[in-house]
Motif scaffolding. Structure first.
Motif, short mmCIF file in Angstrom:
data_model
loop_
_atom_site.label_atom_id
_atom_site.label_comp_id
_atom_site.label_asym_id
_atom_site.label_seq_id
_atom_site.Cartn_x
_atom_site.Cartn_y
_atom_site.Cartn_z
N ARG A 1 -2.68 -2.06 4.09
CA ARG A 1 -3.36 -2.21 5.39
C ARG A 1 -3.58 -3.66 5.79
O ARG A 1 -3.36 -4.00 6.95
N PRO A 2 -4.00 -4.54 4.87
CA PRO A 2 -4.19 -5.94 5.28
C PRO A 2 -2.92 -6.66 5.73
O PRO A 2 -2.98 -7.73 6.31
N ALA A 3 -1.75 -6.06 5.47
CA ALA A 3 -0.48 -6.67 5.90
C ALA A 3 -0.21 -6.45 7.38
O ALA A 3 0.72 -7.03 7.93
N ILE A 4 -1.01 -5.63 8.05
CA ILE A 4 -0.84 -5.40 9.49
C ILE A 4 -1.56 -6.51 10.23
O ILE A 4 -2.78 -6.67 10.13
N ALA A 5 -0.80 -7.30 10.98
CA ALA A 5 -1.37 -8.44 11.69
C ALA A 5 -2.02 -8.04 13.01
O ALA A 5 -3.11 -8.50 13.34
N GLU B 1 -2.82 6.24 4.75
CA GLU B 1 -3.56 6.67 3.57
C GLU B 1 -4.75 5.73 3.40
O GLU B 1 -5.04 4.94 4.29
N ASP B 2 -5.42 5.81 2.26
CA ASP B 2 -6.62 5.01 2.03
C ASP B 2 -6.36 3.52 2.21
O ASP B 2 -7.02 2.86 3.01
N ASP B 3 -5.41 2.98 1.47
CA ASP B 3 -5.18 1.54 1.54
C ASP B 3 -3.75 1.17 1.89
O ASP B 3 -3.36 0.01 1.79
N THR B 4 -2.94 2.15 2.30
CA THR B 4 -1.56 1.88 2.69
C THR B 4 -1.24 2.50 4.03
O THR B 4 -1.91 3.43 4.48
N VAL B 5 -0.20 1.96 4.65
CA VAL B 5 0.27 2.45 5.95
C VAL B 5 1.78 2.65 5.83
O VAL B 5 2.49 1.78 5.32
N LEU B 6 2.26 3.77 6.30
CA LEU B 6 3.69 4.06 6.29
C LEU B 6 4.24 3.75 7.67
O LEU B 6 3.79 4.30 8.67
N LEU B 7 5.19 2.80 7.72
CA LEU B 7 5.78 2.36 9.00
C LEU B 7 7.23 2.82 9.10
O LEU B 7 7.97 2.78 8.13
N GLU B 8 7.62 3.20 10.30
CA GLU B 8 9.02 3.49 10.58
C GLU B 8 9.56 2.27 11.31
O GLU B 8 9.15 1.96 12.42
N VAL B 9 10.47 1.55 10.65
CA VAL B 9 10.99 0.30 11.22
C VAL B 9 12.30 0.51 11.95
O VAL B 9 12.71 -0.34 12.75
#
Length: 115
Positions: free
Chosen positions: A87-91, A69-77
């Motif tokens: 988004r900034p939490a993705i290293a 999305e605009d400022d978030t990312v949905l991850l399947e862990v």
């Protein structure tokens, strides 16, 4: 004697100013500029995220991007477990998903040859 003290003081006062300017120049090229470059690269990587990319968060969590999305990312862990991150939490991106190029039309027939 008074004349010697006055003439020596004029040239000496320019040296500290040059040293301070040199110090700021060195700090800019050694610290500030490389940090700006790393930040630009991180922003470019985060804006290019797409479904299927395997990523690592700043906390060390590995996951696969499911949605963006605009400022978030949905991850399947894990299978069936999805978490939402900023988004900034993705290293970094471990592996990129294959995506069709923008200038090539997507066709369902694999035997079609471009002329």
């Amino acid at each position: 004697m008074l004349y010697a003290a006055q003439s020596g003081g004029g040239a000496g006062s320019l040296t500290p100013i040059l040293m301070i300017a040199l110090l700021f120049g060195v700090m800019y090229f050694m610290m500030i500029r490389p940090q700006q470059k790393r930040r630009r690269e991180a922003e470019a990587m985060q804006s290019a995220l797409g479904p299927g990319d395997e990523v690592v968060t700043i906390g060390g969590l590995y996951g696969t991007v499911v949605g963006v999305e605009d400022d978030t990312v949905l991850l399947e862990v894990a299978p069936g477990v999805q978490t939402r991150y900023a988004r900034p939490a993705i290293a970094r991106v471990v592996t990129r998903a294959e995506r069709p190029e923008a200038d090539e039309p997507v066709t369902e027939d694999a035997e079609t040859v471009k002329e």
